[in-house]
Enzyme design. Structure first.
Site, PDB file in Angstrom:
ATOM      1  N   ARG A  15       0.829  -1.208   0.000  1.00  0.00           N
ATOM      2  CA  ARG A  15       0.000   0.000   0.000  1.00  0.00           C
ATOM      3  C   ARG A  15       0.875   1.274   0.000  1.00  0.00           C
ATOM      4  NH1 ARG A  15      -0.490   4.744   2.418  1.00  0.00           N
ATOM      5  NH2 ARG A  15       0.058   3.788   4.407  1.00  0.00           N
ATOM      6  N   HIS A 209       9.216   7.172   7.813  1.00  0.00           N
ATOM      7  CA  HIS A 209       9.804   7.279   6.472  1.00  0.00           C
ATOM      8  C   HIS A 209      11.272   7.654   6.647  1.00  0.00           C
ATOM      9  CE1 HIS A 209       6.189   6.854   3.847  1.00  0.00           C
ATOM     10  NE2 HIS A 209       5.604   7.014   5.024  1.00  0.00           N
ATOM     11  N   CYS A 240       4.534   9.303  -0.186  1.00  0.00           N
ATOM     12  CA  CYS A 240       3.125   9.687  -0.207  1.00  0.00           C
ATOM     13  C   CYS A 240       2.940  10.704  -1.317  1.00  0.00           C
ATOM     14  CB  CYS A 240       2.709  10.281   1.146  1.00  0.00           C
ATOM     15  SG  CYS A 240       1.034  10.943   1.129  1.00  0.00           S
TER      16      CYS A 240
END
Ligand code: HMG
Ligand code: MG
Length: 302
Positions: A15, A209, A240
């Protein structure tokens, strides 16, 4: 220090890792990735998201991916659902857990889900209630808990505020996310401590991240507070779409190497995980983002 003896990793590669890829990744490849992750011992996998395909085209195959997975007993499959429309679509695919995703930063909330923090909570509340009524677990992702691409530093009070709102609508556990990877250990600890005002340590996971190369240090800092749930992406995939310049999650291989080196159990077979990472890196036609995977692959060849 309460360093845990066991850690549970949620691989978010299918995802978070793939949502930002420009070229469509076929559903069959995503399904194979999930199969390889579970074969490597991952017990939680974040598979896809039920978001607008106009916003995130790469996740438009959510149903095909969920329907194509051969589920393994004992593995928890989670999916992102920003609103009731997404939840209703997800429900047909029977995830074990849904994830509502909010932000500690107003500007990021607007860019990512097109509404304010307060509005997002209003949208999430019926999603959480419907999930619980259907016997589905509920996680809440909290973005930008240390820094925001639009607002800069985020104070721990804002994290506590969001965590309180999440708790108030019935979210069962939360992710403390450093969306753009700007955090350093003390700042990440402050975000976790703010979250601890509303959730117990067992219900908090770290989601870091690695944009500035701090994610492993931040993982260790979270471990020192007793956090034992973490999210990571195989091969360090990702970013993102609404956080420009942010690179992927910390690589699962790197976290596993760190943990095993400290004598912390994960239940994961690092060699099989490296193979899973190589599978997706080959498909994307680029080297793995995991330093550990690259080192182990070089050693295999030598
Ligand atoms: P909106 O435009 O405000 O929504 O988007 P809307 O309710 O006004 O609807 C507009 C259109 O979208 C309509 O279609 C709806 O049907 C459709 P139209 O009539 O124009 O054809 N729509 C949907 N379609 C499919 N699934 C849905 C859905 N909802 C509405 N669920 C919305 C609001 C939230 C939908 C939009 O902003 C969106 O999809 N955002 C997704 C953002 C996203 O996925 N970001 C990445 C995940 S978050 C992340 O990566 C961070 C995390 O990793 C933690 C961290 O690192 O920080 C979790
Ligand atoms: Mg993320």
């Amino acid at each position: 220090m309460n360093i845990p003896s066991r850690v549970r990793l949620i691989d978010v590669g299918p995802r978070d890792g793939l949502q930002n890829e420009k070229q469509p990744v076929p559903a069959a490849v995503k399904i194979e990735l999930v199969h390889r992750l579970q074969a490597a011992g991952l017990k939680e996998i974040e598979v896809t998201s039920y978001v607008s395909p106009k916003w995130v085209p790469q996740m438009a195959d959510n149903h095909d991916v969920m329907a194509g997975i051969v589920r393994q007993a004992g593995v928890r499959y989670s999916v992102l659902t920003p609103n009731l429309k997404g939840f209703e679509a997800a429900l047909l695919d029977q995830p074990h857990e849904i994830v509502v995703f909010g932000a500690a930063s107003e500007a990021f909330s607007q860019k990512n889900i097109n509404c304010s923090i307060a509005e997002s909570i209003e949208r999430f509340a019926p999603v959480v209630a419907a999930a619980k009524a259907a016997g589905i677990a509920v996680r809440g992702a909290m973005s930008c808990t240390v820094g925001c691409p639009y607002e800069g530093d985020i104070a721990p009070e804002r994290v506590a505020y969001l965590a309180g709102l999440m708790k108030g609508i019935g979210v069962e556990r939360v992710d403390v996310a450093d969306t753009i990877g700007v955090g350093t250990p003390r700042k990440v600890q402050a975000a976790i401590e703010a979250t601890l005002k509303h959730f117990p340590i067992d219900s908090i996971s770290g989601h870091f991240h690695d944009t500035y190369g701090q994610a492993l240090s931040n993982t260790l800092a979270a471990l020192e507070l007793g956090v034992w749930n973490f999210q990571s992406s195989v091969a360090g995939l990702g970013g993102c779409p609404y956080a420009k310049g942010a690179t992927g999650n910390v690589a699962t291989e790197d976290v596993v190497y760190l943990l095993h080196g400290m004598g912390i159990e994960t239940g994961i077979d690092l060699d099989a995980l490296v193979d899973a990472g190589q599978f997706i890196s080959d498909h994307l036609n680029r080297p793995s983002g995991s330093r550990v995977a690259r080192a182990l692959l070089a050693k295999r060849q030598g």
